[in-house]
Design an enzyme around this catalytic site. Structure first.
Site, PDB file in Angstrom:
ATOM      1  N   TYR A  16       3.021   3.892  -2.714  1.00  0.00           N
ATOM      2  CA  TYR A  16       4.417   4.140  -2.368  1.00  0.00           C
ATOM      3  C   TYR A  16       4.544   5.230  -1.311  1.00  0.00           C
ATOM      4  O   TYR A  16       5.481   5.221  -0.515  1.00  0.00           O
ATOM      5  CB  TYR A  16       5.202   4.589  -3.608  1.00  0.00           C
ATOM      6  N   LYS A  74      -7.168  -0.987 -11.718  1.00  0.00           N
ATOM      7  CA  LYS A  74      -7.857  -2.144 -11.135  1.00  0.00           C
ATOM      8  C   LYS A  74      -9.210  -1.640 -10.619  1.00  0.00           C
ATOM      9  O   LYS A  74      -9.549  -1.790  -9.441  1.00  0.00           O
ATOM     10  CB  LYS A  74      -6.981  -2.748 -10.022  1.00  0.00           C
TER      11      LYS A  74
HETATM   12  C1  IPM Z   1      12.175   1.146  -9.943  1.00  0.00           C
HETATM   13  C2  IPM Z   1      12.610   0.416  -8.721  1.00  0.00           C
HETATM   14  C3  IPM Z   1      12.270   1.287  -7.515  1.00  0.00           C
HETATM   15  C4  IPM Z   1      10.766   1.437  -7.478  1.00  0.00           C
HETATM   16  C5  IPM Z   1      12.805   0.736  -6.187  1.00  0.00           C
HETATM   17  C6  IPM Z   1      14.295   0.497  -6.251  1.00  0.00           C
HETATM   18  C7  IPM Z   1      12.452   1.632  -5.033  1.00  0.00           C
HETATM   19  O1  IPM Z   1      12.034  -0.843  -8.648  1.00  0.00           O
HETATM   20  O2  IPM Z   1      12.684   2.253 -10.197  1.00  0.00           O
HETATM   21  O3  IPM Z   1      11.319   0.612 -10.659  1.00  0.00           O
HETATM   22  O4  IPM Z   1      10.058   0.581  -6.950  1.00  0.00           O
HETATM   23  O5  IPM Z   1      10.283   2.454  -7.985  1.00  0.00           O
END
Ligand code: IPM
Ligand code: MG
Length: 357
Positions: free
Chosen positions: A142, A192
């Protein structure tokens, strides 16, 4: 006690469910003689429309000045065509990062009153489902750098970096083991490591941290197998410890199989400073503004806010009991409606919970 809560309504059904969450929370703490003050911030699509940014500086400042952040939901079709860095979701990722919220706790359970809604075969559901996903929230693919979308030799490539440092794994592992101590003392770490170096480090470090928790049982699963085991027999899980991307996917899976996504709260915590509390479900733009949304996940998020964010377990339990009572009395919003139950809207549901505090 006096506390300041920063409210972030966001988009879609966000404002209406957060109204009910805040009403119930306020009523619960007032009963015990506490005074809460509320500030409000823009986030997501609402913030984009008003300021051009999905997380304006004022919102960050208001969150940092609060004792806890209470968020509803962000996103909607209106902003779906924007580039990833301009989308409402970016505001959510940014506030997690700004507040250092590295630990995301997502419980999933079958409430006895709603057991009929479970998506699994009755013989599987009967064994029970009561688990919590402890998801690392500020690292992994992320946030890893480099990332990008570019042209290389005339062809487009997209790339992201999956990366975890030892320190990041250590601190989330401690959260998982400590959480397990409050529950059934079992942690399953999901990775994984048969393919990814990031995951090999993950598994090694989790195993090392486990040495401090001899009273907790540790197991490991590859993420593909974990996804399968979750539907085959979720009763085997107590605490699932995993990274950001696997946790994103597995927590959706765990919550949807309960059949009552509209009931599930979550907490995101840092090492210090305010935590952020929000329902697991999204902004449901299709029913926004119609008083149809189920506010119970938000109301239960208020309970998590009180218990984990402000160390007010008594008030948290008051809210949880009032929700149980409301369900036991047969009240249901559309998403959890069954034959023979009483259909109510979002506001009515909030009111019914307040009456049962
Ligand atoms: C969550 C959501 C978020 C994430 C998105 C909206 C960025 O899916 O809180 O799980 O991927 O963390
Ligand atoms: Mg998700």
């Amino acid at each position: 006690m006096e506390k300041t809560i920063c409210l972030l309504p966001g988009d879609g059904i966000g404002p209406e469910i957060l109204d009910q969450g805040a009403l119930v929370m306020d009523a619960a703490v007032k009963k015990n003689g506490h005074t809460f003050h509320y500030t409000k911030g823009l986030i997501g699509g609402a913030a984009i429309d008003a300021t051009g940014s999905s997380l304006p500086e004022e919102t960050i400042a208001a969150c940092k000045a609060s004792d806890a952040v209470f968020l509803a939901a962000v996103g909607g079709p209106k902003w779906d065509n924007l580039a990833p860095e301009k989308r409402p979701e970016r505001g959510l990722l940014a506030i997690r990062r700004e507040l250092g919220l590295f630990a995301n706790l997502r419980p999933a359970m079958l409430l006895p009153e709603l057991a009929g809604a479970c998506l699994l075969r009755p013989d599987i559901a009967q064994k029970g489902l009561d688990l919590i996903v402890v998801r690392e929230l500020t690292g992994d693919i992320y946030f890893g750098e480099p990332r990008g979308l570019e042209k290389q030799d005339g062809s487009r490539v997209g790339f992201n970096t999956m990366i975890y440092s030892e320190e990041e794994i250590v601190r989330i592992a401690h959260v998982a083991f400590k959480t397990a101590r409050q529950r059934r003392r079992k942690v399953c770490s999901v990775d994984k490591s048969n393919v990814l170096e990031t995951s090999r480090l993950w598994k090694e470090v989790v195993t090392e941290v486990h040495k401090e928790y001899a009273d907790v049982e540790l197991s490991h699963l590859y993420v593909d197998n974990a996804a399968m085991q979750l539907v085959r027999d979720p009763s085997q899980f107590d605490v699932i410890l995993t990274g950001n991307i696997f946790g994103d996917i597995l927590s959706d899976e765990a919550s949807v199989i309960t059949g009552s996504l509209g009931m599930l709260p979550s907490a995101s915590m840092g090492a210090q400073g305010p935590g952020l509390f929000e329902p697991v479900h999204g902004s449901a733009p299709d029913i926004a503004g119609q008083d149809k949304a189920n506010p119970l996940a938000t109301i239960l998020s208020a309970a998590m806010l009180l218990r984990l964010g402000l160390h007010m377990p008594e008030e948290a339990a008051m809210i949880e009991k009032a929700v149980d009572k409301t369900l036991a009395d047969g009240y249901r919003t559309g998403d959890i409606m069954e034959a023979g139950k009483k259909a109510v809207g979002c506001q009515e549901m909030g009111k019914l919970v307040v009456e049962r505090l």
